[in-house]
Design a protein around this motif. Structure first.
Motif, PDB file in Angstrom:
ATOM      1  N   VAL A 226      29.484  11.735 -24.364  1.00 35.25           N
ATOM      2  CA  VAL A 226      30.350  11.172 -25.199  1.00 35.25           C
ATOM      3  C   VAL A 226      31.610  11.754 -25.024  1.00 35.25           C
ATOM      4  CG1 VAL A 226      29.912  12.411 -27.243  1.00 35.25           C
ATOM      5  CG2 VAL A 226      30.820  10.138 -27.449  1.00 35.25           C
ATOM      6  N   GLN A 227      32.664  10.929 -25.118  1.00 34.55           N
ATOM      7  CA  GLN A 227      34.079  11.451 -25.135  1.00 34.55           C
ATOM      8  C   GLN A 227      34.374  12.112 -26.378  1.00 34.55           C
ATOM      9  OE1 GLN A 227      36.436   7.925 -24.624  1.00 34.55           O
ATOM     10  NE2 GLN A 227      36.608   7.935 -22.430  1.00 34.55           N
ATOM     11  N   PRO A 228      35.295  12.945 -26.360  1.00 27.22           N
ATOM     12  CA  PRO A 228      35.639  13.515 -27.872  1.00 27.22           C
ATOM     13  C   PRO A 228      36.034  12.542 -28.929  1.00 27.22           C
ATOM     14  CG  PRO A 228      36.821  14.812 -25.968  1.00 27.22           C
ATOM     15  CD  PRO A 228      36.106  13.444 -25.341  1.00 27.22           C
ATOM     16  N   ILE A 229      35.348  12.860 -30.085  1.00 30.07           N
ATOM     17  CA  ILE A 229      35.503  11.913 -31.295  1.00 30.07           C
ATOM     18  C   ILE A 229      36.769  12.205 -31.607  1.00 30.07           C
ATOM     19  CG2 ILE A 229      34.450  10.891 -33.293  1.00 30.07           C
ATOM     20  CD1 ILE A 229      31.775  11.285 -32.184  1.00 30.07           C
ATOM     21  N   VAL A 230      37.763  11.419 -32.024  1.00 28.75           N
ATOM     22  CA  VAL A 230      38.942  11.718 -32.642  1.00 28.75           C
ATOM     23  C   VAL A 230      39.094  10.844 -33.938  1.00 28.75           C
ATOM     24  CG1 VAL A 230      41.471  11.420 -32.724  1.00 28.75           C
ATOM     25  CG2 VAL A 230      40.126  11.945 -30.540  1.00 28.75           C
TER      26      VAL A 230
ATOM     27  N   GLY B  77      31.829   2.200 -36.124  1.00 30.92           N
ATOM     28  CA  GLY B  77      32.749   1.034 -35.161  1.00 30.92           C
ATOM     29  C   GLY B  77      31.622  -0.133 -34.694  1.00 30.92           C
ATOM     30  N   TYR B  78      32.134  -0.702 -33.988  1.00 34.51           N
ATOM     31  CA  TYR B  78      31.403  -1.761 -33.237  1.00 34.51           C
ATOM     32  C   TYR B  78      31.515  -1.859 -31.807  1.00 34.51           C
ATOM     33  CZ  TYR B  78      32.211  -3.732 -37.864  1.00 34.51           C
ATOM     34  OH  TYR B  78      31.993  -3.713 -39.377  1.00 34.51           O
ATOM     35  N   ILE B  79      30.266  -2.092 -30.943  1.00 34.12           N
ATOM     36  CA  ILE B  79      30.242  -2.022 -29.516  1.00 34.12           C
ATOM     37  C   ILE B  79      31.154  -3.269 -29.141  1.00 34.12           C
ATOM     38  CG2 ILE B  79      28.409  -2.446 -27.725  1.00 34.12           C
ATOM     39  CD1 ILE B  79      26.566  -1.074 -29.140  1.00 34.12           C
ATOM     40  N   LYS B  80      31.924  -2.869 -28.158  1.00 31.33           N
ATOM     41  CA  LYS B  80      32.705  -3.915 -27.407  1.00 31.33           C
ATOM     42  C   LYS B  80      32.452  -4.381 -26.224  1.00 31.33           C
ATOM     43  CE  LYS B  80      36.387  -6.261 -27.522  1.00 31.33           C
ATOM     44  NZ  LYS B  80      36.363  -7.761 -28.349  1.00 31.33           N
TER      45      LYS B  80
ATOM     46  N   LEU C 111      30.642   5.739 -24.738  1.00 26.36           N
ATOM     47  CA  LEU C 111      29.427   6.565 -24.614  1.00 26.36           C
ATOM     48  C   LEU C 111      28.671   6.321 -23.310  1.00 26.36           C
ATOM     49  CD1 LEU C 111      27.919   5.514 -27.736  1.00 26.36           C
ATOM     50  CD2 LEU C 111      28.908   7.673 -27.313  1.00 26.36           C
ATOM     51  N   THR C 112      28.065   7.622 -22.408  1.00 22.14           N
ATOM     52  CA  THR C 112      27.656   7.254 -21.233  1.00 22.14           C
ATOM     53  C   THR C 112      26.004   7.251 -21.436  1.00 22.14           C
ATOM     54  OG1 THR C 112      29.528   8.250 -20.141  1.00 22.14           O
ATOM     55  CG2 THR C 112      27.370   8.293 -18.846  1.00 22.14           C
ATOM     56  N   PHE C 113      25.370   6.368 -21.053  1.00 23.51           N
ATOM     57  CA  PHE C 113      23.728   6.347 -20.944  1.00 23.51           C
ATOM     58  C   PHE C 113      23.276   6.489 -19.599  1.00 23.51           C
ATOM     59  CE2 PHE C 113      25.003   4.698 -25.148  1.00 23.51           C
ATOM     60  CZ  PHE C 113      24.030   4.917 -25.890  1.00 23.51           C
TER      61      PHE C 113
ATOM     62  N   GLU D 231      24.667   5.052 -14.051  1.00 27.96           N
ATOM     63  CA  GLU D 231      25.007   5.084 -15.531  1.00 27.96           C
ATOM     64  C   GLU D 231      25.296   3.959 -16.108  1.00 27.96           C
ATOM     65  OE1 GLU D 231      27.682   8.286 -15.375  1.00 27.96           O
ATOM     66  OE2 GLU D 231      26.275   9.904 -15.274  1.00 27.96           O
ATOM     67  N   ALA D 232      25.443   3.930 -17.292  1.00 31.88           N
ATOM     68  CA  ALA D 232      26.002   2.602 -18.019  1.00 31.88           C
ATOM     69  C   ALA D 232      27.038   3.353 -19.287  1.00 31.88           C
ATOM     70  CB  ALA D 232      24.889   1.900 -18.889  1.00 31.88           C
ATOM     71  N   GLU D 233      28.361   2.579 -19.154  1.00 28.25           N
ATOM     72  CA  GLU D 233      29.106   3.174 -20.199  1.00 28.25           C
ATOM     73  C   GLU D 233      29.471   2.020 -21.396  1.00 28.25           C
ATOM     74  OE1 GLU D 233      33.032   3.613 -18.197  1.00 28.25           O
ATOM     75  OE2 GLU D 233      32.276   5.383 -16.985  1.00 28.25           O
ATOM     76  N   VAL D 234      29.153   2.391 -22.516  1.00 22.56           N
ATOM     77  CA  VAL D 234      29.177   1.623 -23.682  1.00 22.56           C
ATOM     78  C   VAL D 234      30.776   2.104 -24.297  1.00 22.56           C
ATOM     79  CG1 VAL D 234      28.118   0.885 -25.885  1.00 22.56           C
ATOM     80  CG2 VAL D 234      26.868   1.725 -23.964  1.00 22.56           C
ATOM     81  N   ALA D 235      31.430   0.921 -24.621  1.00 20.56           N
ATOM     82  CA  ALA D 235      32.717   0.959 -25.450  1.00 20.56           C
ATOM     83  C   ALA D 235      32.098   0.590 -26.714  1.00 20.56           C
ATOM     84  CB  ALA D 235      33.615   0.306 -24.628  1.00 20.56           C
ATOM     85  N   VAL D 236      32.617   1.587 -27.724  1.00 15.77           N
ATOM     86  CA  VAL D 236      32.719   1.280 -29.039  1.00 15.77           C
ATOM     87  C   VAL D 236      34.095   1.546 -29.692  1.00 15.77           C
ATOM     88  CG1 VAL D 236      31.588   2.227 -31.117  1.00 15.77           C
ATOM     89  CG2 VAL D 236      30.181   2.453 -29.176  1.00 15.77           C
ATOM     90  N   GLN D 237      34.647   0.507 -30.293  1.00 16.17           N
ATOM     91  CA  GLN D 237      35.883   0.457 -31.313  1.00 16.17           C
ATOM     92  C   GLN D 237      35.504   0.711 -32.418  1.00 16.17           C
ATOM     93  OE1 GLN D 237      37.674  -3.375 -30.368  1.00 16.17           O
ATOM     94  NE2 GLN D 237      38.478  -2.498 -28.505  1.00 16.17           N
ATOM     95  N   SER D 238      36.531   1.586 -33.079  1.00 19.05           N
ATOM     96  CA  SER D 238      36.581   1.971 -34.447  1.00 19.05           C
ATOM     97  C   SER D 238      36.374   0.898 -35.534  1.00 19.05           C
ATOM     98  CB  SER D 238      37.664   3.059 -34.805  1.00 19.05           C
ATOM     99  OG  SER D 238      39.013   2.293 -34.561  1.00 19.05           O
ATOM    100  N   ALA D 239      36.110   1.028 -36.717  1.00 23.45           N
ATOM    101  CA  ALA D 239      35.887  -0.003 -37.623  1.00 23.45           C
ATOM    102  C   ALA D 239      37.261  -0.663 -37.980  1.00 23.45           C
ATOM    103  CB  ALA D 239      35.271   0.515 -39.005  1.00 23.45           C
TER     104      ALA D 239
END
Length: 208
Positions: free
Chosen positions: A68-72, A131-134, A84-86, A153-161
């Motif tokens: 996962v990328q660093p959570i800011v 957040g929500y999966i984009k 996220l990388t699955f 691999e699969a990349e899942v983009a999640v946008q903040s709430a």
């Protein structure tokens, strides 16, 4: 401001070896039934049950969630995207994508800290992101030096709430949007003509 349990705060202040894992919990819809469904993944080595806010949740492992990328986190309404990388070859991940409607599904991230020597939880997992999966992308794996394909691999983009604040006003206030959520609620049936019809209060005004 993030408030940490005293046990976790003491553990972090000791500056010893830190062993932390990421927990991802997704609330989606079943494609076939439309019913609400949940599924969890974590970076641990095996499936495990965690207690989150008094609820027992099962998180799947087996290499499904790779990184996962660093959570800011910051104060404000800026919409941030975390990726996220699955493992695209993970049966659990493939089943989740095939069975559940993941677009706009709610996703919560928790961090679980363990004692490096005993492998026991230091404190209950702490939520760090919601957040929500984009979207989900499947980039082509790189070819290895021996000519063999790399790991899928699969990349899942999640946008903040905060993205909820970007929704247009008609989507939140229209009669059509309300009917989709509550078919029997007709409170907004005349909202499209609100302000264009004159109403008289406190006096009897007859026709001229």
């Amino acid at each position: 401001m993030l408030t940490l349990p005293s046990a976790l705060l003491t553990h972090l202040q000791s500056r010893g070896t830190r062993m932390a894992h990421l927990l991802v919990w997704v609330q989606a819809k079943d494609r076939s039934t439309g019913a609400a469904a949940t599924i969890g993944f974590w970076t641990g080595a095996d499936h495990q049950i965690f207690s989150i806010d008094g609820e027992s949740r099962t998180y799947l492992a087996a290499g499904s969630l790779l990184k996962v990328q660093p959570i800011v986190g910051e104060v404000g309404v800026k919409v941030r995207t975390t990726r996220l990388t699955f493992s695209g070859a993970s049966p659990e991940f493939q089943q989740a994508v095939a069975q559940y409607e993941t677009n706009d599904a709610r996703a919560d991230f928790h961090v679980a800290d363990f004692h490096a020597d005993t492998q026991q939880l230091v404190a209950a997992p702490q939520r760090r992101y919601k957040g929500y999966i984009k979207g989900i992308e499947y980039p082509r794996p790189a070819v290895k030096s021996d000519g063999q394909p790399g790991v899928a691999e699969a990349e899942v983009a999640v946008q903040s709430a905060a993205r909820v604040l970007t929704r247009s006003l008609p989507l939140k206030m229209s009669d059509e949007a309300l009917q989709q959520r509550y078919p029997n609620d007709r409170f907004r049936r005349y909202i499209d003509i609100s302000g264009s019809v004159e109403l008289v209060w406190g006096e009897n005004r007859g026709k001229r």
